[in-house]
Structure formats: C-alpha cells, structure tokens
Design an enzyme around this catalytic site. Structure first.
Site, PDB file in Angstrom:
ATOM      1  N   ARG A 293     -17.790  33.292  -7.951  1.00 33.42           N
ATOM      2  CA  ARG A 293     -17.904  34.023  -6.677  1.00 33.42           C
ATOM      3  C   ARG A 293     -18.310  33.054  -5.585  1.00 33.42           C
ATOM      4  O   ARG A 293     -18.589  31.884  -5.845  1.00 33.42           O
ATOM      5  CB  ARG A 293     -18.977  35.093  -6.809  1.00 33.42           C
ATOM      6  CG  ARG A 293     -20.316  34.473  -7.236  1.00 33.42           C
ATOM      7  CD  ARG A 293     -21.465  35.441  -7.188  1.00 33.42           C
ATOM      8  NE  ARG A 293     -22.628  34.943  -7.913  1.00 33.42           N
ATOM      9  CZ  ARG A 293     -23.571  34.159  -7.398  1.00 33.42           C
ATOM     10  NH1 ARG A 293     -23.494  33.766  -6.146  1.00 33.42           N
ATOM     11  NH2 ARG A 293     -24.594  33.774  -8.132  1.00 33.42           N
ATOM     12  N   ARG A 339     -33.552  29.175   2.653  1.00 32.99           N
ATOM     13  CA  ARG A 339     -33.439  30.632   2.515  1.00 32.99           C
ATOM     14  C   ARG A 339     -34.672  31.266   3.146  1.00 32.99           C
ATOM     15  O   ARG A 339     -35.796  30.939   2.759  1.00 32.99           O
ATOM     16  CB  ARG A 339     -33.356  31.031   1.037  1.00 32.99           C
ATOM     17  CG  ARG A 339     -32.125  30.504   0.343  1.00 32.99           C
ATOM     18  CD  ARG A 339     -31.945  31.196  -0.992  1.00 32.99           C
ATOM     19  NE  ARG A 339     -30.879  30.560  -1.758  1.00 32.99           N
ATOM     20  CZ  ARG A 339     -30.259  31.131  -2.785  1.00 32.99           C
ATOM     21  NH1 ARG A 339     -30.614  32.350  -3.177  1.00 32.99           N
ATOM     22  NH2 ARG A 339     -29.306  30.498  -3.434  1.00 32.99           N
TER      23      ARG A 339
HETATM   24  P1  ADP Z   1     -26.547  31.724  -5.871  1.00 29.43           P
HETATM   25  O1  ADP Z   1     -26.244  31.359  -7.292  1.00 29.43           O
HETATM   26  O2  ADP Z   1     -25.379  32.012  -5.033  1.00 29.43           O
HETATM   27  O3  ADP Z   1     -27.507  30.792  -5.297  1.00 29.43           O
HETATM   28  P2  ADP Z   1     -28.462  33.759  -6.539  1.00 29.43           P
HETATM   29  O4  ADP Z   1     -28.699  33.365  -7.953  1.00 29.43           O
HETATM   30  O5  ADP Z   1     -29.551  33.581  -5.540  1.00 29.43           O
HETATM   31  O6  ADP Z   1     -27.147  33.142  -5.982  1.00 29.43           O
HETATM   32  O7  ADP Z   1     -27.966  35.274  -6.551  1.00 29.43           O
HETATM   33  C1  ADP Z   1     -27.357  35.823  -5.419  1.00 29.43           C
HETATM   34  C2  ADP Z   1     -27.511  37.299  -5.474  1.00 29.43           C
HETATM   35  O8  ADP Z   1     -26.809  37.821  -6.574  1.00 29.43           O
HETATM   36  C3  ADP Z   1     -28.939  37.767  -5.632  1.00 29.43           C
HETATM   37  O9  ADP Z   1     -29.051  38.977  -4.917  1.00 29.43           O
HETATM   38  C4  ADP Z   1     -29.056  38.007  -7.122  1.00 29.43           C
HETATM   39  O10 ADP Z   1     -30.077  38.928  -7.400  1.00 29.43           O
HETATM   40  C5  ADP Z   1     -27.677  38.547  -7.438  1.00 29.43           C
HETATM   41  N1  ADP Z   1     -27.249  38.283  -8.810  1.00 29.43           N
HETATM   42  C6  ADP Z   1     -26.817  37.113  -9.311  1.00 29.43           C
HETATM   43  N2  ADP Z   1     -26.476  37.239 -10.612  1.00 29.43           N
HETATM   44  C7  ADP Z   1     -26.700  38.525 -10.947  1.00 29.43           C
HETATM   45  C8  ADP Z   1     -26.550  39.294 -12.160  1.00 29.43           C
HETATM   46  N3  ADP Z   1     -26.098  38.773 -13.296  1.00 29.43           N
HETATM   47  N4  ADP Z   1     -26.904  40.590 -12.133  1.00 29.43           N
HETATM   48  C9  ADP Z   1     -27.369  41.145 -11.001  1.00 29.43           C
HETATM   49  N5  ADP Z   1     -27.505  40.488  -9.832  1.00 29.43           N
HETATM   50  C10 ADP Z   1     -27.195  39.191  -9.789  1.00 29.43           C
END
Ligand code: ADP
Ligand code: ADP
Ligand code: MG
Length: 446
Positions: A293, A339
């Site tokens: 994504r 952030r």
């Molecule tokens: P990035 O990897 O883009 O830095 P984050 O790990 O901070 O993103 O996650 C981005 C958003 O997606 C957050 O709101 C997080 O809680 C949500 N998110 C990511 N993976 C999952 C998952 N497996 N289930 C539910 N929410 C998720």
C-alpha cells in the site's frame, strides 16, 4: 484515467489523495462516519456520503456501505489510503467482483504478502535474505524449543500484525511458552488471527525500507530508501531519506534495491509498495515485511525523487505504463518527516477541537494534514494529526529546517508531540547519523 474515484479513508491521507485527483481532473467521492461529518476530506471532495457510525466497523470498515456508495455514485475505482481496507484481500476481491478497480495490487498478492509468515517464505524463494527465525509456531512447547534453537532474545510476531502491534520480545527460552500464549490471545483479539511466528531480535539494527513502483506490464522501479529507525513501541515517529546509515555504502544500497525489485517482480506486484528491511552495521540486511500500500511516510520519497506517488499509483491502476526506467530515477537532497500525533507527553491519546492553528511554510516545507480551526479530533481513529516534511540539500540543513518548522507549528485544542520531535532532533546520537531502533530508549535514559 478514471473519471471518478472513491476514497475509502479519512484524515490527512484522504485529503492527500483528493488533492492528487483534483490536479488530475478526476472527480472524487468521499465517505465519512457520523463523527467526521465536518471533516476536511468531506468538504474537499466533489461528493460525500455518510457510511455509518463513529466506530470503524460501522463506517470506514463497512464493506457493504462503501461498495454501495461507490457503485451508486458511479466511481470507477477505490483508493484505500493506508490502514482500514488498504491491505484487505477480501475487500480488494469484492471490488473486483463489483467491477471496481482497487487501487493496489491484486487480492492474491495482498494475501501472499499480508501473511507475514508466508511473505518470509516468498522472500526467501526470491533470493532475499530474511531474519533468522521459524515458520508458524504450533504451540507453547514449540515456542520454547524454537527460542532455544534460534537463540534469545527473539520476537514472537503475529502473522497478521501491523502498525507496530502484535510483537512480543522474549529474553529467555523459559519465558517463551507464556509469551506465546499471551501473544496469540492478543493477536486473536486485535487481528482476528492468533497465528504467530518467531524471529531473532536483531539489535542494534536500523529500519531501512525501499519504495517500489510497478506497472501492469512487468516494469518495476525502486525509488530510493527511507530510514525509519526512530520508533517508539515499534511505531515510527520520524523518517528520513536517504538513510543516513547507508551513507557512502552504495553497494549495499544497490543490493537492497535489487532485492526489493526482485521480490516485487517475483509476485507480480502492481502499484506502490514498500519492502521493509532490518539493516545491521556489519553490512547485512534482512527482509522484515512488505506493505502492499501507500506508506504514511511516502512524502519524503516524493521530495527526494520528485515523483508524485499518489498520481503514479492512480495511473498504474488505470493501466498506464511507466514511461521511465530505473536509470531515470535520481535521489537528490535530504528529506525528513515528523509525525505529529495527538497525544499527551505520557503518550495517552488526546482528542478535542482545534482552537488555534499555525502551520509553517516556505520552500520545501510541507504539512500534510486535515486540520483547520474548528476541526474535531475524535477519539475513534488513528492519532496522526499531520506530517511535517522538509527537504534541504544536506541532512544537517534538513535537521535545522525541521527544527525551525517545528518551532513555528502551533496546534491548540489537543495535545501533540512536537516537543518530543524537537528532543529527537536535538539528540547527539540522532545527529551523528548512526542511530538504531533503540534510539528512543536512549532518549528516555538521559
Ligand atoms: P507505515 O508502515 O505506513 O509507516 P503504520 O505502521 O504507521 O504505517 O500504519 C499506518 C496505519 O495503518 C496506522 O493507522 C495503523 O494502525 C494501520 N495499520 C497498519 N497495519 C495494520 C493492520 N495489520 N491492521 C490494522 N491496522 C493496521
Ligand atoms: P509491523 O507490521 O507492525 O510494521 P514489522 O514486522 O514491520 O511490523 O516490525 C515493526 C518494527 O519492529 C520494526 O520496524 C522494527 O523496529 C521492529 N522489529 C520487527 N522485527 C524485528 C526483529 N526481528 N528484530 C529487531 N527488531 C524488529
Ligand atoms: Mg512494518
């Protein structure tokens, strides 16, 4: 290009996608919960429909309501943003069945990479090194045996985990059985899937990730890397590109990029995606996971490459072939993202109404948010209020620029973490350019 798309998200990322659509002449359909009726994404979109109550299951994860709005409004595609449906193979498949384009890879690819345990095997088969560990654990005894075999410390990780959740550290093999039982229960509650695997805890390590962009015709390019080692509880706080830990290590960089492209090509990846690695100072790196994504921290890559990732995401989803190749991609300057989270100094979520807002501005300063004076920050969603992003010719200048920008930022009505970000930027270890995922632990020890 699609003439109209639905954005199945809220907050800063919904606004980000709507802006890209406007610039491309694509009509936009927003969806919102009853808690978000006055949200910025609602007023910026051409059309907006309420899809349910404040809880995510009632609205932003309400598959039927969102698909119905998409079909009735005449949208041709759905952009899921990040979180919510963005890595949900079932939703992507339902889109396909309804004749809608899901802006992302195919449901099969989401499934394959979304299961973090299966993704490790896929990576290994594509010749990409993975963190030493094991496949799914069969029970508490297996967890203890594997902890002994792999060697503590280890991590027990939920195969469905994400957002830094579903990870548990085990320091001694005799603690593994109990930790496994707890981790399984937690994962079941959080992700509806209790399956867990185990990895060696690599420390000290850097989190380095490679951005990928792929079209439907087999063209895959890598768009540099991001270092995301500033984390609290496995959640990213500050990201930068290029990764300071890879400065002068072009050979390692190239190998990491190639590993990421090979993996994307091996699964027939289409769209933007991120391959996350752990990098050790001895030069070794290991695949950790792939996020299928758009990533929260994508703006730093946009700054250093000059490529608008959301526009390309929409173009490749609509069948456009990439007109550039790897040789055309150049990373210049240095970008940092902070952030800005709605949280108290002791990391409790904060909500309320924005009563005062001043956003820094100037060349190569960007603030992605959905804030305005009077905007509501409800308690039901992610705590991300916005992302402050700057770019300068050098890392040192970028740090100074970020400090200046953060110093100017004013958000009143909720608590936010810009003071913490300033502390990070003032930290000598951070400034040295060689810091690891344990940086925040060191920060609190001072
Ligand atoms: P990035 O990897 O883009 O830095 P984050 O790990 O901070 O993103 O996650 C981005 C958003 O997606 C957050 O709101 C997080 O809680 C949500 N998110 C990511 N993976 C999952 C998952 N497996 N289930 C539910 N929410 C998720
Ligand atoms: P998520 O899906 O929640 O993003 P990740 O597998 O990407 O989960 O891990 C999140 C963070 O946890 C990483 O960025 C890293 O800091 C830490 N981490 C994960 N696996 C390991 C490991 N094997 N060794 C050391 N740190 C790890
Ligand atoms: Mg991750």
């Amino acid at each position: 290009m699609f003439d109209k798309i639905l954005i199945a998200n809220r907050g800063e990322i919904a606004v980000r996608v709507i802006r890209a659509c406007k610039e491309m002449g694509v009509k936009t359909v927003a969806v919102f919960s009853t808690a978000d009726s006055e949200a910025l994404h609602v007023s910026l979109a051409d059309e907006a429909y309420c899809v349910g109550g404040p809880r995510v299951g009632e609205s932003y994860l309400n598959e039927d309501a969102i698909l119905t709005v998409a079909l009735e409004s005449g949208a041709k595609a759905i952009h899921p943003g990040y979180g919510f449906f963005s890595e949900n193979a079932h939703f992507a498949r339902e889109c396909e069945k309804s004749g809608l384009v899901f802006v992302g890879p195919s449901p099969e690819v989401i499934e394959r990479m979304g299961d973090k345990d299966a993704a490790r095997r896929t990576a290994r088969a594509a010749g990409v090194p993975v963190v030493p560990g094991c496949d799914l654990l069969s029970g508490p005894e297996d967890a203890e045996a594997e902890a002994k075999r792999i060697g503590c410390p280890v991590l027990i990780k939920a195969r469905a985990g994400g957002g830094g959740r579903g990870i548990r550290k085990v320091l001694r093999p005799e603690d593994a059985a109990a930790a496994y039982t707890e981790a399984k229960a937690e994962a079941e509650a959080a992700f509806g899937d209790g399956e867990c695997y185990m990895e060696k805890f690599v420390s000290p390590a850097h989190h380095v990730e490679v951005q990928i962009l792929a079209d439907q015709y087999g063209n895959v390019v890598s768009l540099g890397e991001r270092e995301c080692s500033v984390q609290r509880r496995n959640q990213k706080l500050l990201e930068e590109s290029p990764a300071p830990c890879l400065e002068g290590k072009q050979d390692i960089r190239e190998r990491m990029y190639k590993a990421a492209r090979d993996l994307a090509a091996a699964v027939g990846y289409v769209g933007v995606g991120t391959i996350e690695f752990l990098y050790s100072d001895d030069g070794s790196f290991y695949f950790m996971e792939m996020n299928t994504r758009l990533q929260v921290e994508h703006p730093i890559t946009e700054f250093v490459t000059g490529i608008d990732l959301v526009k390309w995401q929409l173009r490749v989803a609509s069948g456009v072939e990439l007109p550039f190749s790897q040789d055309d991609i150049h990373v210049t300057n240095h970008a940092i993202e902070c952030r800005i989270n709605a949280e108290t100094p002791d990391f409790k979520p904060s909500c309320g109404e924005i009563t005062m807002l001043h956003v820094p501005n100037g060349p190569w300063t960007r603030f992605d948010s959905a804030l305005y004076i009077g905007a509501k920050v409800p308690p039901f969603y992610d705590s991300l209020l916005g992302k402050l992003v700057v770019m300068s010719p050098t890392r040192e200048e970028a740090i100074r620029k970020m400090r200046s920008a953060l110093g100017e930022l004013v958000i009143e009505g909720v608590s936010e973490n810009s003071e913490l970000q300033l502390d990070i930027l003032a930290n000598p270890e951070f400034n040295s350019g060689c810091y690891h995922t344990n940086l925040m632990e060191h920060l609190y020890e001072q």
